[in-house]
Design an enzyme around this catalytic site. Structure first.
Site, PDB file in Angstrom:
ATOM      1  N   ASN A 202      73.882 -18.501  39.552  1.00  0.00           N
ATOM      2  CA  ASN A 202      73.933 -17.434  38.555  1.00  0.00           C
ATOM      3  C   ASN A 202      74.824 -16.337  39.132  1.00  0.00           C
ATOM      4  O   ASN A 202      74.396 -15.589  40.005  1.00  0.00           O
ATOM      5  CB  ASN A 202      72.505 -16.921  38.306  1.00  0.00           C
ATOM      6  CG  ASN A 202      72.476 -15.683  37.430  1.00  0.00           C
ATOM      7  OD1 ASN A 202      73.482 -15.320  36.811  1.00  0.00           O
ATOM      8  ND2 ASN A 202      71.318 -15.028  37.376  1.00  0.00           N
TER       9      ASN A 202
ATOM     10  N   LYS B 212      75.907 -13.738  37.753  1.00  0.00           N
ATOM     11  CA  LYS B 212      75.621 -12.401  37.207  1.00  0.00           C
ATOM     12  C   LYS B 212      76.935 -11.715  36.819  1.00  0.00           C
ATOM     13  O   LYS B 212      77.862 -12.394  36.397  1.00  0.00           O
ATOM     14  CB  LYS B 212      74.788 -11.579  38.192  1.00  0.00           C
ATOM     15  CG  LYS B 212      73.554 -12.358  38.650  1.00  0.00           C
ATOM     16  CD  LYS B 212      72.529 -11.525  39.367  1.00  0.00           C
ATOM     17  CE  LYS B 212      71.354 -12.409  39.769  1.00  0.00           C
ATOM     18  NZ  LYS B 212      70.231 -11.674  40.314  1.00  0.00           N
TER      19      LYS B 212
ATOM     20  N   HIS C 201      66.351 -14.303  31.793  1.00  0.00           N
ATOM     21  CA  HIS C 201      66.413 -13.799  33.177  1.00  0.00           C
ATOM     22  C   HIS C 201      65.734 -12.427  33.227  1.00  0.00           C
ATOM     23  O   HIS C 201      65.824 -11.653  32.275  1.00  0.00           O
ATOM     24  CB  HIS C 201      67.870 -13.699  33.629  1.00  0.00           C
ATOM     25  CG  HIS C 201      67.981 -13.423  35.096  1.00  0.00           C
ATOM     26  ND1 HIS C 201      67.800 -12.162  35.620  1.00  0.00           N
ATOM     27  CD2 HIS C 201      68.191 -14.246  36.135  1.00  0.00           C
ATOM     28  CE1 HIS C 201      67.914 -12.236  36.940  1.00  0.00           C
ATOM     29  NE2 HIS C 201      68.147 -13.482  37.274  1.00  0.00           N
TER      30      HIS C 201
ATOM     31  N   GLU D 270      66.533  -9.782  34.559  1.00  0.00           N
ATOM     32  CA  GLU D 270      67.442  -8.650  34.325  1.00  0.00           C
ATOM     33  C   GLU D 270      67.660  -8.448  32.825  1.00  0.00           C
ATOM     34  O   GLU D 270      67.864  -7.326  32.368  1.00  0.00           O
ATOM     35  CB  GLU D 270      68.764  -8.875  35.087  1.00  0.00           C
ATOM     36  CG  GLU D 270      68.542  -8.660  36.588  1.00  0.00           C
ATOM     37  CD  GLU D 270      69.410  -9.501  37.506  1.00  0.00           C
ATOM     38  OE1 GLU D 270      70.449 -10.032  37.060  1.00  0.00           O
ATOM     39  OE2 GLU D 270      69.043  -9.653  38.688  1.00  0.00           O
TER      40      GLU D 270
ATOM     41  N   GLU E 128      61.180 -17.176  38.862  1.00  0.00           N
ATOM     42  CA  GLU E 128      61.871 -16.181  39.676  1.00  0.00           C
ATOM     43  C   GLU E 128      61.001 -14.938  39.807  1.00  0.00           C
ATOM     44  O   GLU E 128      61.015 -14.081  38.909  1.00  0.00           O
ATOM     45  CB  GLU E 128      63.202 -15.789  39.015  1.00  0.00           C
ATOM     46  CG  GLU E 128      64.170 -16.935  38.857  1.00  0.00           C
ATOM     47  CD  GLU E 128      65.606 -16.445  38.819  1.00  0.00           C
ATOM     48  OE1 GLU E 128      66.394 -16.910  39.653  1.00  0.00           O
ATOM     49  OE2 GLU E 128      65.930 -15.594  37.987  1.00  0.00           O
TER      50      GLU E 128
ATOM     51  N   GLY F 124      67.414 -10.631  44.604  1.00  0.00           N
ATOM     52  CA  GLY F 124      68.410  -9.727  45.171  1.00  0.00           C
ATOM     53  C   GLY F 124      67.854  -8.791  46.228  1.00  0.00           C
ATOM     54  O   GLY F 124      68.500  -7.820  46.601  1.00  0.00           O
TER      55      GLY F 124
ATOM     56  N   SER G 171      66.404 -14.743  46.100  1.00  0.00           N
ATOM     57  CA  SER G 171      66.859 -14.707  47.499  1.00  0.00           C
ATOM     58  C   SER G 171      66.835 -16.067  48.185  1.00  0.00           C
ATOM     59  O   SER G 171      66.577 -16.154  49.385  1.00  0.00           O
ATOM     60  CB  SER G 171      66.060 -13.679  48.297  1.00  0.00           C
ATOM     61  OG  SER G 171      66.238 -12.373  47.742  1.00  0.00           O
TER      62      SER G 171
END
Ligand code: PGA
Length: 253
Positions: free
Chosen positions: A10, A12, A98, A100, A168, A174, A214
């Site tokens: 991904n 991003k 996701h 985000e 996730e 991150g 991560s």
């Protein structure tokens, strides 16, 4: 049940065209040199790079996906991209839900289910993301939150060959703070049991559940060795050819 690992990158909102081209071409060269890889690989660049990346991986076994799609096929939705457009370009996957997107775009489980439904209708495989926040984990709500997101976000008509799930934990994305293999496996085992309950033994045991948060070349082997971890959705470590390839090579034989 042997499930083939899926290693998905991904990207991003990263990479300009030259970087994206080099990254995709580098991975395609590794894949070709490897011959028959023992894992599946997909990369999900930002929309403006899709054509460049699709051209760079053409003829290799690497699949390409979008990072989001709209729930509708077309219409007056300025700034949005439909699943049919992604399919038309040559994408095979699309990430939906996701964290985000859930956070910054206020996407609900119902929104995500509608997007996943559109992906299926367009002939794309949705990678449906779920995961708890640190607050929810600390409050002992991890399994409950993931169970709710799972059933709220999975599209009707889910089968093992059409849908992928990614667990996730938001606190691991991150942050460099990975879930331990045991923490990840605990949630994956719950998801597996829910899938078996919902889809039956065959489909529930065959559907792939990726871990994301991560994941890197140093921790991938242990995570990918867990019973119900069938691959990874990788952010930071997907932006360098050698990191991403080395990570993928930790897929068990
Ligand atoms: P990360 O991102 O690997 O950089 O933690 C994973 C993801 O958000 O998909």
């Amino acid at each position: 049940m042997a499930r083939r690992k899926l290693i998905a990158g991904n990207w991003k909102m990263n990479c300009l065209s030259a970087d994206g081209q080099a990254l995709a071409a580098g991975l395609a060269a590794k894949m070709k040199a490897a011959g028959a890889a023992r894992f599946d690989m997909a990369i999900c660049p930002p929309f403006p790079l899709l054509s460049t990346v699709l051209a760079a991986v053409a003829g290799s076994a690497i699949a390409v996906g979008g990072q989001d799609c709209h729930a509708k096929e077309k219409g007056a939705f300025t700034g949005d991209t439909s699943a049919w457009m992604l399919k038309d370009l040559g994408c095979a996957y699309v990430i939906v839900g996701h964290s985000e997107r859930r956070t910054y775009h206020k996407e609900s489980d119902a929104d995500i289910k509608a997007k996943a439904q559109a992906a299926l209708a367009a002939g794309l495989k949705p990678i449906v993301c779920i995961g708890e926040t640190l607050e929810e984990r600390d409050a002992g709500q991890t399994l409950e939150v993931n169970r709710r997101q799972l059933h709220g976000s999975l599209p009707d008509g889910t089968t093992a060959d059409k849908v992928v799930i990614a667990y996730e934990p938001v606190w691991a994305i991150g942050t460099g703070r990975t879930a331990t293999p045991a923490q990840a496996q605990e949630v994956h085992a719950m998801i597996r049991a829910e899938l078996v309950g919902r889809l039956g033994d065959g489909e529930g045991n065959a559907l792939r559940i990726l871990y994301g948060g991560s994941m890197n070349p140093g921790n991938a082997a242990e995570l990918l060795a867990q019973t119900d971890i069938d691959g990874g959705l990788i952010g930071g470590a997907a932006l360098k050819v050698d990191d991403f390839w080395t990570l993928a090579e930790h897929s068990p034989r």
